[in-house]
Design a protein around this motif. Structure first.
Motif, PDB file in Angstrom:
ATOM      1  N   LYS A  46       0.801  -1.314  -0.034  1.00 23.74           N
ATOM      2  CA  LYS A  46       0.065   0.037   0.068  1.00 23.74           C
ATOM      3  C   LYS A  46       0.797   1.249   0.028  1.00 23.74           C
ATOM      4  O   LYS A  46       0.352   2.349   0.678  1.00 23.74           O
ATOM      5  CB  LYS A  46      -1.092   0.087   1.183  1.00 23.74           C
ATOM      6  CG  LYS A  46      -1.989  -1.019   1.062  1.00 23.74           C
ATOM      7  CD  LYS A  46      -2.957  -0.932   2.238  1.00 23.74           C
ATOM      8  CE  LYS A  46      -4.038  -2.074   1.806  1.00 23.74           C
ATOM      9  NZ  LYS A  46      -5.299  -1.999   3.111  1.00 23.74           N
ATOM     10  N   LYS A  86      -8.763  -0.480  -2.603  1.00 17.79           N
ATOM     11  CA  LYS A  86      -8.400  -1.688  -1.729  1.00 17.79           C
ATOM     12  C   LYS A  86      -7.490  -2.528  -2.752  1.00 17.79           C
ATOM     13  O   LYS A  86      -7.482  -2.300  -4.005  1.00 17.79           O
ATOM     14  CB  LYS A  86      -9.703  -2.438  -1.734  1.00 17.79           C
ATOM     15  CG  LYS A  86     -10.632  -1.781  -0.556  1.00 17.79           C
ATOM     16  CD  LYS A  86     -11.692  -2.645  -0.166  1.00 17.79           C
ATOM     17  CE  LYS A  86     -12.811  -1.880   0.924  1.00 17.79           C
ATOM     18  NZ  LYS A  86     -12.582  -0.665   1.294  1.00 17.79           N
ATOM     19  N   ARG A  87      -6.634  -3.244  -2.152  1.00 13.26           N
ATOM     20  CA  ARG A  87      -5.608  -4.106  -3.119  1.00 13.26           C
ATOM     21  C   ARG A  87      -6.264  -5.217  -3.785  1.00 13.26           C
ATOM     22  O   ARG A  87      -5.859  -5.238  -4.995  1.00 13.26           O
ATOM     23  CB  ARG A  87      -4.721  -4.763  -1.803  1.00 13.26           C
ATOM     24  CG  ARG A  87      -3.359  -5.190  -2.416  1.00 13.26           C
ATOM     25  CD  ARG A  87      -2.264  -5.673  -1.568  1.00 13.26           C
ATOM     26  NE  ARG A  87      -3.087  -6.355  -0.550  1.00 13.26           N
ATOM     27  CZ  ARG A  87      -2.422  -6.361   0.677  1.00 13.26           C
ATOM     28  NH1 ARG A  87      -1.360  -5.629   0.877  1.00 13.26           N
ATOM     29  NH2 ARG A  87      -2.825  -6.991   1.696  1.00 13.26           N
ATOM     30  N   HIS A  88      -7.371  -5.803  -3.568  1.00 19.89           N
ATOM     31  CA  HIS A  88      -8.012  -6.688  -4.077  1.00 19.89           C
ATOM     32  C   HIS A  88      -8.502  -6.289  -5.657  1.00 19.89           C
ATOM     33  O   HIS A  88      -8.539  -7.148  -6.605  1.00 19.89           O
ATOM     34  CB  HIS A  88      -9.143  -7.609  -3.519  1.00 19.89           C
ATOM     35  CG  HIS A  88     -10.241  -6.973  -3.077  1.00 19.89           C
ATOM     36  ND1 HIS A  88     -11.312  -6.532  -4.170  1.00 19.89           N
ATOM     37  CD2 HIS A  88     -10.596  -6.107  -2.139  1.00 19.89           C
ATOM     38  CE1 HIS A  88     -12.339  -5.990  -3.545  1.00 19.89           C
ATOM     39  NE2 HIS A  88     -11.992  -5.592  -2.226  1.00 19.89           N
ATOM     40  N   GLU A  89      -8.906  -5.413  -5.587  1.00 23.52           N
ATOM     41  CA  GLU A  89      -9.584  -4.426  -6.859  1.00 23.52           C
ATOM     42  C   GLU A  89      -8.337  -4.499  -7.970  1.00 23.52           C
ATOM     43  O   GLU A  89      -8.886  -4.163  -9.077  1.00 23.52           O
ATOM     44  CB  GLU A  89     -10.334  -3.222  -6.821  1.00 23.52           C
ATOM     45  CG  GLU A  89      -9.318  -2.238  -6.202  1.00 23.52           C
ATOM     46  CD  GLU A  89     -10.252  -0.728  -5.578  1.00 23.52           C
ATOM     47  OE1 GLU A  89      -9.982   0.305  -6.158  1.00 23.52           O
ATOM     48  OE2 GLU A  89     -11.291  -0.995  -5.033  1.00 23.52           O
TER      49      GLU A  89
END
Length: 114
Positions: A46, A86-89
């Motif tokens: 991040k 968000k990281r997953h996106e």
């Protein structure tokens, strides 16, 4: 015949100078993988500014090499870093870019014996 990249813009920019074309593709093969690692670490940790800086750095190269889908996806990475999403996106988008870059590098190495 190149499938994963297109050198038309490079040739147009260089007035068909083969030496210039070799410089561009050599830089792509040697520098972009390192830049991709920095983007990946930035996403993972991040570190939005880091991910943005390296995405921004490789963006013109993707465009220059005719990697249209990867170029559009790197724009998504830049947008993601600006809104600190968000990281997953972003993982799937990054993996797509990474795959396209790896295929282009493999093909360039084969085509130009770099």
């Amino acid at each position: 015949m190149a499938i994963n990249y297109n050198l038309a813009k490079v040739y147009a920019l260089s007035d068909n100078d083969p030496e210039f074309v070799m410089q561009i593709i050599t830089l792509f093969v040697t520098e972009v993988p390192q830049d991709m690692e920095q983007i990946e670490m930035g996403i993972k940790n991040k570190e939005y500014k880091q991910a943005y800086a390296y995405a921004h750095k490789i963006k013109p190269t993707l465009d220059l090499l005719g990697m249209t889908v990867a170029f559009e996806e790197i724009l998504q990475v830049e947008a993601w870093t600006k809104r600190e999403g968000k990281r997953h996106e972003i993982n799937d988008t990054f993996e797509s870019i990474k795959s396209q870059v790896e295929k282009a590098i493999k093909e360039i190495n084969k085509d130009y014996e770099i």
